[in-house]
Enzyme design. Structure first.
Site, short mmCIF file in Angstrom:
data_model
loop_
_atom_site.label_atom_id
_atom_site.label_comp_id
_atom_site.label_asym_id
_atom_site.label_seq_id
_atom_site.Cartn_x
_atom_site.Cartn_y
_atom_site.Cartn_z
N LYS A 2 -14.32 21.51 15.83
CA LYS A 2 -14.45 20.00 14.30
C LYS A 2 -13.95 20.23 13.55
O LYS A 2 -13.89 21.20 12.50
CB LYS A 2 -16.31 19.84 14.89
N TYR A 53 -13.86 19.98 -19.82
CA TYR A 53 -14.80 19.02 -20.26
C TYR A 53 -16.48 19.72 -20.68
O TYR A 53 -16.37 20.46 -19.98
CB TYR A 53 -15.70 18.21 -19.14
C1 LIG Z 1 -20.97 23.55 14.56
C2 LIG Z 1 -21.50 24.15 15.88
C3 LIG Z 1 -21.93 25.44 16.60
C4 LIG Z 1 -20.59 25.93 15.61
O1 LIG Z 1 -21.56 27.18 14.83
P1 LIG Z 1 -20.98 28.31 13.56
O2 LIG Z 1 -22.03 28.95 13.34
O3 LIG Z 1 -19.62 27.87 13.39
O4 LIG Z 1 -20.62 29.14 15.39
C5 LIG Z 1 -21.98 25.49 17.66
N1 LIG Z 1 -22.73 23.90 18.36
C6 LIG Z 1 -22.94 22.84 17.73
C7 LIG Z 1 -23.55 22.11 18.27
C8 LIG Z 1 -22.70 22.71 16.63
O5 LIG Z 1 -22.41 21.87 15.76
#
Ligand SMILES: *Cc1c(COP(=O)(O)O)cnc(C)c1O
Length: 365
Positions: free
Chosen positions: A32, A255
């Protein structure tokens, strides 16, 4: 070009081989958010090469992009609300997570049978069935194919926490209750990266591994850093020094003049800023140049930030610096940047902006 994220795909492949060997079950590579900033398609291909048999994404659009790139491995999309284009999803053979009766109803009305994974809220209070659980147990599943049942840990990065055991027990109970009404999904998955590494009891027949496939630790403070976990960070972030110049002691920088040089020194102006994902609040991180670390001085701007190179630096305008890498040469890591901005490595890599090209080349120093 003034900045680049170099992605070592071989590291992704190797990390997955290593992670698969821990539990010996199927591994769903979580890709993702543009593969945590590493580039969706290329990273997904490297993950499959390393032995991942599934890909997981949050959004339907992400799943579609994988299919459009010609990837045929099973894909699960889990952030799909009622009203989504489920029809298009099942035409592309995308598995759908279901968290509500409303979604189940819509999906059941499609002409082709959808492949679904039932998500159970075992104690995270985010996705998954909770208040509608009894309704789900008496639902009609004849119009769908229930391929999986899953849940997500809230505290797997704290292996001693009682909540992990509670969530595991709740998950087993949910699986048993589904079985009692004749629903026996072949794939049960609960583990994220932290649990993949530390919690063999929760592996069932598939783990959903995200951050660790990129070579990063879910939490370096509780689980150890990448190296101690046998992982190799895949991303190296580099940027050009737009300008190097000498300044006297007492010079206000940036800044708000939030910093003032303490001694005569040389400044390096790095051509990257918060619009590229460099956190504006970062303090204590910096860049690696000429074999040593040069800390940030002053506030990060939109497109640039300033580092204190020290008076003896040989760096010159146009040189390249390492913003973060695997840490093996003394450079800052994504963990260092996370700590420097009161955050975690996940947020550092996922927020690197679209102006920074991802290139699939070895890291350079
Ligand atoms: C993002 C996510 C993962 C992966 O989590 P990590 O800590 O990066 O391994 C697994 N399952 C779901 C449902 C997620 O949203």
């Amino acid at each position: 070009m003034r900045a680049e994220a170099r992605i070592d795909l071989n590291a992704v492949t190797k990390n997955i081989e290593h992670l698969k060997a821990i539990n010996g079950v199927e591994l769903l590579a979580v890709v993702k958010a543009d593969a945590y900033g590493h580039g969706l398609v290329r990273t997904a291909q490297a993950a499959l090469k390393g032995g991942a048999t599934w890909l997981g994404v949050a959004l339907l659009e992400e799943a579609m992009a994988l299919r459009d790139a010609g990837i045929s491995a099973p894909i699960l999309a889990w952030l799909v609300q009622p009203g989504s284009d489920f029809q298009q999803a099942i035409e592309k053979d995308i598995d759908l997570a279901v968290s509500s009766m409303a979604a189940l109803k819509e999906i059941s009305e499609l002409k082709k049978k959808a492949r679904i994974h039932i998500e159970v809220d075992t104690g995270m209070g985010r996705g998954g069935f909770l208040d509608e659980w009894d309704q789900l147990l008496s639902a009609d599943f004849s119009q769908v194919e229930v391929v999986g049942v899953f849940s997500h840990f809230a505290r797997a990065d704290e292996p001693g926490e009682q909540q992990n055991l509670t969530q595991l027990e709740n998950f087993k109970k949910a699986v048993a209750e589904l079985s009692a009404v004749g629903v026996n999904p072949p794939i049960k998955h609960l583990s994220n990266s932290a649990a993949t590494i530390k919690d063999a009891a929760s592996a069932f027949n598939m783990v959903r591994t995200g951050i660790a496939i990129y070579g990063l630790s879910p939490d370096f403070k509780t689980l150890g850093d990448s190296k101690s976990l046998g992982l190799k960070p895949a991303m190296q972030l580099r940027a050009a020094l737009y300008l190097v110049k000498a300044v006297p002691a007492g010079s206000p920088i940036g800044y708000g003049a939030s910093a003032v040089t303490k001694a005569d020194t040389k400044l390096g102006v790095v051509a990257m800023g918060y619009a590229d994902g460099i956190p504006r609040i970062a303090a204590g991180a910096g860049v690696f140049v000429g074999g040593k670390r040069a800390p940030i001085i002053g506030r990060v701007s939109m497109d640039q930030f300033v580092v204190d190179l020290g008076p003896d630096s040989k760096a010159k305008s146009g040189d390249w610096v390492v913003v973060f890498g695997d840490g093996g040469h003394g450079e800052y890591t994504a963990d260092d940047w996370g700590s420097a901005s009161q955050s975690i490595c996940y947020e550092i890599t996922t927020r690197i902006g679209p102006r920074v090209p991802r290139i699939y080349e070895p890291h350079v120093y």
